[in-house]
Design a protein around this motif. Structure first.
Motif, PDB file in Angstrom:
ATOM      1  N   MET A 174       0.759  -1.274  -0.110  1.00 15.99           N
ATOM      2  CA  MET A 174       0.023   0.043   0.031  1.00 15.99           C
ATOM      3  C   MET A 174       0.894   1.404  -0.243  1.00 15.99           C
ATOM      4  O   MET A 174       0.460   2.393  -0.657  1.00 15.99           O
ATOM      5  CB  MET A 174      -0.972   0.015   1.127  1.00 15.99           C
ATOM      6  CG  MET A 174      -2.250  -0.703   0.989  1.00 15.99           C
ATOM      7  SD  MET A 174      -3.292  -0.409  -0.265  1.00 15.99           S
ATOM      8  CE  MET A 174      -3.741   1.189   0.334  1.00 15.99           C
ATOM      9  N   ILE A 175       1.928   1.274   0.660  1.00 12.07           N
ATOM     10  CA  ILE A 175       2.813   2.497   0.868  1.00 12.07           C
ATOM     11  C   ILE A 175       4.089   2.702   0.214  1.00 12.07           C
ATOM     12  O   ILE A 175       4.473   3.584  -0.074  1.00 12.07           O
ATOM     13  CB  ILE A 175       3.053   2.777   2.448  1.00 12.07           C
ATOM     14  CG1 ILE A 175       3.932   2.137   2.915  1.00 12.07           C
ATOM     15  CG2 ILE A 175       1.974   2.836   3.232  1.00 12.07           C
ATOM     16  CD1 ILE A 175       4.629   2.187   4.275  1.00 12.07           C
ATOM     17  N   SER A 176       4.211   1.430  -0.647  1.00 12.79           N
ATOM     18  CA  SER A 176       5.572   1.653  -1.429  1.00 12.79           C
ATOM     19  C   SER A 176       5.885   2.476  -2.291  1.00 12.79           C
ATOM     20  O   SER A 176       6.966   3.154  -2.207  1.00 12.79           O
ATOM     21  CB  SER A 176       5.758  -0.093  -1.841  1.00 12.79           C
ATOM     22  OG  SER A 176       4.814  -0.006  -3.009  1.00 12.79           O
ATOM     23  N   THR A 177       5.017   3.038  -3.081  1.00 16.93           N
ATOM     24  CA  THR A 177       5.336   3.951  -4.113  1.00 16.93           C
ATOM     25  C   THR A 177       5.203   5.449  -3.455  1.00 16.93           C
ATOM     26  O   THR A 177       6.173   6.062  -3.750  1.00 16.93           O
ATOM     27  CB  THR A 177       4.010   4.169  -5.234  1.00 16.93           C
ATOM     28  OG1 THR A 177       3.822   2.642  -5.717  1.00 16.93           O
ATOM     29  CG2 THR A 177       4.287   4.946  -5.925  1.00 16.93           C
ATOM     30  N   PHE A 178       4.384   5.464  -2.468  1.00 11.60           N
ATOM     31  CA  PHE A 178       4.445   6.679  -1.739  1.00 11.60           C
ATOM     32  C   PHE A 178       5.747   6.657  -0.988  1.00 11.60           C
ATOM     33  O   PHE A 178       6.391   7.864  -0.838  1.00 11.60           O
ATOM     34  CB  PHE A 178       3.167   6.793  -0.719  1.00 11.60           C
ATOM     35  CG  PHE A 178       2.962   8.211  -0.185  1.00 11.60           C
ATOM     36  CD1 PHE A 178       3.725   8.376   1.011  1.00 11.60           C
ATOM     37  CD2 PHE A 178       2.219   9.249  -0.687  1.00 11.60           C
ATOM     38  CE1 PHE A 178       3.671   9.784   1.832  1.00 11.60           C
ATOM     39  CE2 PHE A 178       2.074  10.540  -0.135  1.00 11.60           C
ATOM     40  CZ  PHE A 178       2.629  10.661   1.378  1.00 11.60           C
ATOM     41  N   TYR A 179       6.054   5.897  -0.333  1.00 11.37           N
ATOM     42  CA  TYR A 179       7.392   5.776   0.498  1.00 11.37           C
ATOM     43  C   TYR A 179       8.647   6.207  -0.377  1.00 11.37           C
ATOM     44  O   TYR A 179       9.508   7.085   0.057  1.00 11.37           O
ATOM     45  CB  TYR A 179       7.773   4.538   1.189  1.00 11.37           C
ATOM     46  CG  TYR A 179       8.575   4.385   2.223  1.00 11.37           C
ATOM     47  CD1 TYR A 179       8.566   4.768   3.380  1.00 11.37           C
ATOM     48  CD2 TYR A 179       9.840   4.235   1.778  1.00 11.37           C
ATOM     49  CE1 TYR A 179       9.623   4.872   4.519  1.00 11.37           C
ATOM     50  CE2 TYR A 179      11.029   4.093   2.432  1.00 11.37           C
ATOM     51  CZ  TYR A 179      10.742   4.229   3.934  1.00 11.37           C
ATOM     52  OH  TYR A 179      11.792   4.164   4.794  1.00 11.37           O
ATOM     53  N   GLU A 180       8.612   5.671  -1.484  1.00  8.38           N
ATOM     54  CA  GLU A 180       9.864   5.972  -2.572  1.00  8.38           C
ATOM     55  C   GLU A 180      10.081   7.385  -2.896  1.00  8.38           C
ATOM     56  O   GLU A 180      10.851   8.004  -2.940  1.00  8.38           O
ATOM     57  CB  GLU A 180       9.694   4.869  -3.901  1.00  8.38           C
ATOM     58  CG  GLU A 180       9.855   3.473  -3.403  1.00  8.38           C
ATOM     59  CD  GLU A 180       9.836   2.566  -4.529  1.00  8.38           C
ATOM     60  OE1 GLU A 180       9.415   3.064  -5.561  1.00  8.38           O
ATOM     61  OE2 GLU A 180       9.691   1.353  -4.255  1.00  8.38           O
ATOM     62  N   ILE A 194       8.767   9.995  -1.318  1.00  7.50           N
ATOM     63  CA  ILE A 194       8.702  10.805   0.068  1.00  7.50           C
ATOM     64  C   ILE A 194      10.132  10.575   0.497  1.00  7.50           C
ATOM     65  O   ILE A 194      11.023  11.594   0.743  1.00  7.50           O
ATOM     66  CB  ILE A 194       7.889  10.615   1.216  1.00  7.50           C
ATOM     67  CG1 ILE A 194       6.394  10.835   0.584  1.00  7.50           C
ATOM     68  CG2 ILE A 194       8.179  11.149   2.222  1.00  7.50           C
ATOM     69  CD1 ILE A 194       6.241  12.298   0.285  1.00  7.50           C
ATOM     70  N   VAL A 195      10.720   9.184   0.793  1.00  8.54           N
ATOM     71  CA  VAL A 195      11.771   8.989   1.522  1.00  8.54           C
ATOM     72  C   VAL A 195      13.160   8.916   0.401  1.00  8.54           C
ATOM     73  O   VAL A 195      14.111   9.195   1.004  1.00  8.54           O
ATOM     74  CB  VAL A 195      11.677   7.774   2.182  1.00  8.54           C
ATOM     75  CG1 VAL A 195      12.889   7.338   3.061  1.00  8.54           C
ATOM     76  CG2 VAL A 195      10.571   7.937   3.357  1.00  8.54           C
ATOM     77  N   GLY A 196      12.741   8.376  -0.822  1.00  4.15           N
ATOM     78  CA  GLY A 196      13.889   8.092  -1.819  1.00  4.15           C
ATOM     79  C   GLY A 196      14.179   6.701  -1.792  1.00  4.15           C
ATOM     80  O   GLY A 196      15.143   6.367  -2.821  1.00  4.15           O
ATOM     81  N   THR A 197      13.701   5.901  -0.945  1.00  3.74           N
ATOM     82  CA  THR A 197      14.259   4.370  -0.890  1.00  3.74           C
ATOM     83  C   THR A 197      12.998   3.387  -0.915  1.00  3.74           C
ATOM     84  O   THR A 197      12.001   3.890  -0.618  1.00  3.74           O
ATOM     85  CB  THR A 197      15.205   4.212  -0.056  1.00  3.74           C
ATOM     86  OG1 THR A 197      14.628   4.306   1.407  1.00  3.74           O
ATOM     87  CG2 THR A 197      16.451   4.973   0.115  1.00  3.74           C
ATOM     88  N   LEU A 256       2.682   7.186   7.929  1.00  5.59           N
ATOM     89  CA  LEU A 256       3.171   5.700   7.664  1.00  5.59           C
ATOM     90  C   LEU A 256       4.665   5.726   7.233  1.00  5.59           C
ATOM     91  O   LEU A 256       5.703   4.819   7.760  1.00  5.59           O
ATOM     92  CB  LEU A 256       2.321   4.916   6.836  1.00  5.59           C
ATOM     93  CG  LEU A 256       0.871   4.772   7.322  1.00  5.59           C
ATOM     94  CD1 LEU A 256       0.310   3.509   6.679  1.00  5.59           C
ATOM     95  CD2 LEU A 256       0.731   4.447   8.857  1.00  5.59           C
ATOM     96  N   ALA A 257       4.912   6.374   6.314  1.00  4.05           N
ATOM     97  CA  ALA A 257       6.426   6.497   5.579  1.00  4.05           C
ATOM     98  C   ALA A 257       7.395   7.044   6.549  1.00  4.05           C
ATOM     99  O   ALA A 257       8.335   6.682   7.149  1.00  4.05           O
ATOM    100  CB  ALA A 257       6.261   7.508   4.250  1.00  4.05           C
TER     101      ALA A 257
END
Length: 372
Positions: free
Chosen positions: A1-7, A9-12, A301-302
């Protein structure tokens, strides 16, 4: 669920994700009869409707529909009954993958009903609401049956203030008991304290009692005007006096867009994004609220996973204590800064603008990614 958003925002890439927590919306679910007319009818006249439909409504229920369209696990909590209208509401929530398993089903409870008149020329929506005979409001005892570990965010409608206040205090007690530094083996992500938001829409002064327990407060135009505010700037300034330290205040004024105050006191603003043709304004505010919550929760979450992966990371905020309220608690919203809040309210305005160009909510899935 959060992988694309995390990448983004965080870059990894994030570490393996546990079961994603849910967003809970607490309020009512309503049976809406929606009639569309060319112009709003004059009193004591007879005219034909251009369109008529019935659908599930209610602020918290609508926000769940939007969250579901955004593929966000969500749950609705409110009193239901066993009559035919309430059974329709339950069936429709099931169709939209909205969890309502903790809703109390009260025998002969009645079902809240609204008749909605949409004027296609002016874009107005007029709501005639009937709560329902013998309608039983949600209680703290119903709320206490929840396992709060299942949620990262809980959003409350500003209604039934005495019981809602007790529920918000119950969440605050839970948050105070959460130990973010507890060691576990094997180590697993803890989503931390629940973020609490509240919608201030009903023009009742007693709902101000809810503000000191909210991390994010949504202030409607109608409520702001009832308190003497003439624009969004004044709304943000006045309402910020009644929230706890570090809380976020959001004010949306329809075609004027939205404005918000971040935890550090900085203010951001977004214009409105109207469609080429206004078709259905019903639920636009619920769409805005859900979109902002969705974006901020994803950021949370990220942020939590990033914090989890870096044991040495510390987060500092310049938060001034709010001496106007009794609570000494600070809002736990380190994940919200000026840039994040700007993107959140812009996303909310874009999605709400797209929604009023649609009939109902069901086509939001096809447009929301272009709004991010």
């Amino acid at each position: 669920m959060i992988s694309t958003f995390y990448e983004r925002i965080v870059g990894t890439s994030p570490p393996p994700e546990p079961n994603a927590p849910k967003i809970l919306c607490v309020g009512i679910s309503c049976f809406d009869i929606v009639q569309s007319l060319k112009d709003y009818p004059q009193e004591d006249t007879d005219q034909r409707c251009i369109d008529m439909r019935y659908q599930r409504g209610g602020n918290a229920s609508n926000s769940c529909t939007v969250l579901s369209q955004l593929e966000q696990p969500c749950e609705f909590l409110g009193s239901l009954s066993n009559d035919q209208f309430s059974r329709f509401l339950q069936s429709d929530m099931g169709k939209h993958k909205i969890d309502f398993s903790h809703c109390p089903i009260v025998e002969d409870n009645g079902c809240p009903t609204s008749v909605v008149i949409l004027s296609l020329n002016s874009g107005s929506r007029t709501i005639l609401h009937h709560t329902g005979q013998n309608y039983s409001q949600l209680t703290l005892q119903d709320f206490e049956k929840l396992n709060l570990e299942d949620y990262s965010w809980i959003h409350f409608e500003g209604r039934n203030v005495p019981q809602t206040l007790l529920m918000m205090q119950h969440v605050e007690n839970y948050n105070n008991s959460v130990n973010l530094n507890s060691a576990s083996s094997p180590k697993s992500v803890h989503w931390g304290p629940i973020t609490v938001s509240v919608e201030m829409e009903k023009m009742r002064p007693e709902i101000l009692d809810l503000l000191p327990y909210a991390d994010v407060a949504f202030i409607s135009k109608d409520f702001a005007e009832s308190k003497g505010c003439i624009n969004m700037s004044e709304t943000i300034r006045n309402m910020s006096q009644d929230v706890k330290s570090g809380a976020t205040v959001v004010s949306a004024w329809a075609d004027r867009g939205a404005m918000a105050r971040a935890p550090d006191g900085s203010v951001v603003q977004s214009p409105a994004f109207p469609p080429q043709q206004i078709i259905d304004t019903l639920g636009a505010g619920d769409t805005f609220n859900a979109a902002v919550i969705y974006y901020l929760n994803k950021q949370k979450l990220a942020f939590t996973i990033d914090d989890f992966c870096d044991d040495d990371k510390t987060h500092k905020r310049e938060i001034q204590h709010n001496c106007n309220i009794e609570s000494s608690e600070e809002s736990r919203t380190e994940f919200i800064d000026r840039d994040v809040l700007q993107k959140a309210i812009t996303f909310g305005c874009r999605l709400a603008g797209a929604k009023i160009g649609l009939r109902g909510f069901d086509d939001l899935t096809s447009v929301y990614k272009s709004c991010l």
